[in-house]
Design a protein around this motif. Sequence first.
Motif, short mmCIF file in Angstrom:
data_model
loop_
_atom_site.label_atom_id
_atom_site.label_comp_id
_atom_site.label_asym_id
_atom_site.label_seq_id
_atom_site.Cartn_x
_atom_site.Cartn_y
_atom_site.Cartn_z
N VAL A 1 0.88 -1.26 0.05
CA VAL A 1 -0.09 -0.22 -0.07
C VAL A 1 0.75 1.34 -0.01
CG1 VAL A 1 -2.01 1.33 1.03
CG2 VAL A 1 -1.58 -1.18 1.34
N GLN A 2 0.78 2.04 -1.04
CA GLN A 2 1.61 3.36 -1.24
C GLN A 2 0.71 4.48 -1.03
OE1 GLN A 2 3.05 1.26 -4.55
NE2 GLN A 2 5.25 1.61 -4.22
N ILE A 3 1.30 5.59 -0.39
CA ILE A 3 0.61 6.89 -0.39
C ILE A 3 1.09 7.77 -1.43
CG2 ILE A 3 -0.12 8.91 0.83
CD1 ILE A 3 0.21 7.17 3.48
N HIS A 4 0.32 8.20 -2.28
CA HIS A 4 0.63 8.94 -3.58
C HIS A 4 0.02 10.44 -3.66
CE1 HIS A 4 1.33 8.61 -8.17
NE2 HIS A 4 1.93 9.47 -7.52
N TYR B 1 0.04 -12.05 1.41
CA TYR B 1 -1.26 -12.20 1.76
C TYR B 1 -1.64 -13.52 1.34
CZ TYR B 1 -2.57 -12.12 -3.15
OH TYR B 1 -2.61 -12.04 -4.56
N GLU B 2 -2.60 -14.06 2.07
CA GLU B 2 -3.22 -15.44 1.76
C GLU B 2 -4.50 -15.43 0.91
OE1 GLU B 2 -3.55 -18.27 5.21
OE2 GLU B 2 -2.53 -16.47 6.29
N PRO B 3 -4.62 -15.96 -0.16
CA PRO B 3 -5.98 -16.01 -0.89
C PRO B 3 -6.84 -16.91 -0.10
CG PRO B 3 -4.00 -16.38 -2.44
CD PRO B 3 -3.51 -16.53 -1.18
N LEU B 4 -8.20 -16.42 0.10
CA LEU B 4 -9.15 -17.08 0.86
C LEU B 4 -10.42 -17.35 -0.03
CD1 LEU B 4 -9.10 -15.09 4.04
CD2 LEU B 4 -7.95 -17.27 3.50
N SER B 5 -10.54 -16.93 -1.54
CA SER B 5 -11.76 -16.98 -2.30
C SER B 5 -12.11 -18.71 -2.24
CB SER B 5 -11.65 -16.56 -3.61
OG SER B 5 -11.23 -14.99 -3.41
N HIS B 6 -13.46 -19.06 -2.12
CA HIS B 6 -14.13 -20.03 -2.09
C HIS B 6 -15.06 -20.29 -3.03
CE1 HIS B 6 -11.32 -20.81 1.32
NE2 HIS B 6 -11.33 -21.97 1.06
N ASP B 7 -15.61 -21.39 -3.58
CA ASP B 7 -16.71 -21.43 -4.40
C ASP B 7 -17.82 -21.83 -3.53
OD1 ASP B 7 -16.49 -24.26 -4.02
OD2 ASP B 7 -16.06 -24.77 -6.12
N ARG B 8 -19.17 -22.05 -3.99
CA ARG B 8 -20.22 -22.32 -3.01
C ARG B 8 -20.12 -23.75 -2.32
NH1 ARG B 8 -25.52 -19.96 -6.24
NH2 ARG B 8 -24.83 -17.99 -6.54
N ARG B 9 -19.26 -24.50 -2.81
CA ARG B 9 -19.04 -25.60 -2.13
C ARG B 9 -17.85 -25.91 -1.29
NH1 ARG B 9 -20.05 -30.35 -6.70
NH2 ARG B 9 -22.32 -29.63 -7.36
N GLY B 10 -17.31 -24.53 -0.92
CA GLY B 10 -16.13 -24.50 -0.10
C GLY B 10 -14.85 -24.96 -0.86
N ARG B 11 -14.77 -25.01 -1.85
CA ARG B 11 -13.58 -25.41 -2.69
C ARG B 11 -12.62 -24.09 -2.96
NH1 ARG B 11 -16.41 -29.23 -7.05
NH2 ARG B 11 -17.28 -27.29 -7.44
N PRO B 12 -11.46 -24.06 -2.86
CA PRO B 12 -10.53 -22.98 -3.09
C PRO B 12 -10.75 -22.57 -4.47
CG PRO B 12 -9.31 -24.40 -1.90
CD PRO B 12 -10.60 -25.23 -2.47
N VAL B 13 -10.74 -21.27 -4.90
CA VAL B 13 -10.86 -20.68 -6.45
C VAL B 13 -9.67 -20.06 -6.51
CG1 VAL B 13 -11.98 -19.17 -7.65
CG2 VAL B 13 -13.19 -20.47 -6.16
N ASP B 14 -9.07 -20.28 -7.91
CA ASP B 14 -7.98 -19.45 -8.28
C ASP B 14 -7.82 -17.87 -8.12
OD1 ASP B 14 -5.23 -19.13 -9.90
OD2 ASP B 14 -6.71 -17.75 -10.91
N PHE B 15 -7.01 -17.18 -7.56
CA PHE B 15 -7.34 -16.05 -7.04
C PHE B 15 -7.58 -15.00 -8.19
CE2 PHE B 15 -6.10 -11.56 -5.19
CZ PHE B 15 -6.93 -11.68 -4.16
N ALA B 16 -6.83 -15.07 -9.39
CA ALA B 16 -7.21 -14.29 -10.59
C ALA B 16 -8.56 -14.58 -11.19
CB ALA B 16 -5.78 -14.48 -11.57
N ARG C 1 -6.37 -12.84 3.27
CA ARG C 1 -5.83 -12.19 4.54
C ARG C 1 -4.63 -11.50 4.48
NH1 ARG C 1 -6.18 -16.82 6.91
NH2 ARG C 1 -8.13 -16.68 7.89
N LEU C 2 -4.36 -10.25 5.00
CA LEU C 2 -3.14 -9.53 4.85
C LEU C 2 -2.47 -9.80 6.24
CD1 LEU C 2 -4.54 -6.09 3.91
CD2 LEU C 2 -3.75 -7.96 2.32
N HIS C 3 -0.85 -10.01 5.62
CA HIS C 3 0.01 -10.01 6.85
C HIS C 3 1.09 -8.90 6.67
CE1 HIS C 3 -1.32 -14.23 8.28
NE2 HIS C 3 -1.45 -14.23 6.85
N GLY C 4 0.65 -7.63 7.16
CA GLY C 4 1.47 -6.51 6.86
C GLY C 4 1.93 -6.13 8.32
N ALA C 5 2.68 -4.93 8.10
CA ALA C 5 3.08 -4.30 9.32
C ALA C 5 2.12 -3.59 9.93
CB ALA C 5 4.44 -3.47 8.86
N LYS C 6 1.18 -3.02 9.08
CA LYS C 6 -0.07 -2.35 9.69
C LYS C 6 -1.27 -2.88 9.36
CE LYS C 6 2.83 1.65 8.98
NZ LYS C 6 3.33 2.85 7.89
N LEU C 7 -1.34 -3.44 8.24
CA LEU C 7 -2.68 -4.06 7.90
C LEU C 7 -2.91 -5.65 8.16
CD1 LEU C 7 -3.64 -2.06 4.54
CD2 LEU C 7 -4.43 -1.96 7.02
#
Length: 213
Positions: free
Chosen positions: A39-42, A113-128, A139-145
């Motif tokens: 995350v950059q401030i511009h 970050y960890e992708p967490l998207s799943h379909d309606r059956r709970g199966r992981p979905v490709d993030f793109a 899920r973000l693992h940042g210094a602040k977020l």
Amino acid sequence: MGGEDDGLRAYHGKRDFGRTGEPAGDGSPGGGGEPRFVVQIHDASTLHFDFRLQVADVLKSWSVPKGPSADPRDKRLAVPTEDHPLEYEEFEGVIPAGEYGGGTVIVWDHGTYEPLSHDRRGRPVDFAESLAHGHARFRLHGAKLRGEYALTRFRGGPDRGADKDAAWLLVKTAGGGRGHGTPDPRRARSARTGRTLARVAAEDGTGRERPAS
């Protein structure tokens, strides 16, 4: 998605790398491990935050005028912009006046970050794929977020990328806990160097005419 040339064509077309210190990107793979975010401030023609998630070999990017919030009650507008090279995660400095995005940039937060998207059956979905369908959780693992967030498209059709009519919402999900809102961007400090926007402008932009904020 296409190769590096396709993914970064818009990015390259908007910049003169003989003038700007922004990275051109060498097209190298992102490597293993968890994907990155920044995350950059511009401080450009308008003061805003840029939220970027590594997807394959580029940083998918959104302009977030009010910045991401750690409070689930806040729904932040996020407007997609062009893909950026992975090296942009480290960029902090002054883009010269007259260049695209001219202004000061600091790295407010970065991490993985960890992708967490799943379909309606709970199966992981490709993030793109989840982004293409207009809703992605992570899920973000940042210094602040830290914690779970979601990006949801509410205007613009599938695969419209950085279309000027596309718009998303960036929200921290209730399951991620409650935190503080976004800090004052002019007082915020870089997660990389501890500098404020004013400090970077003074040290890296000597003689630059600062754009109106």
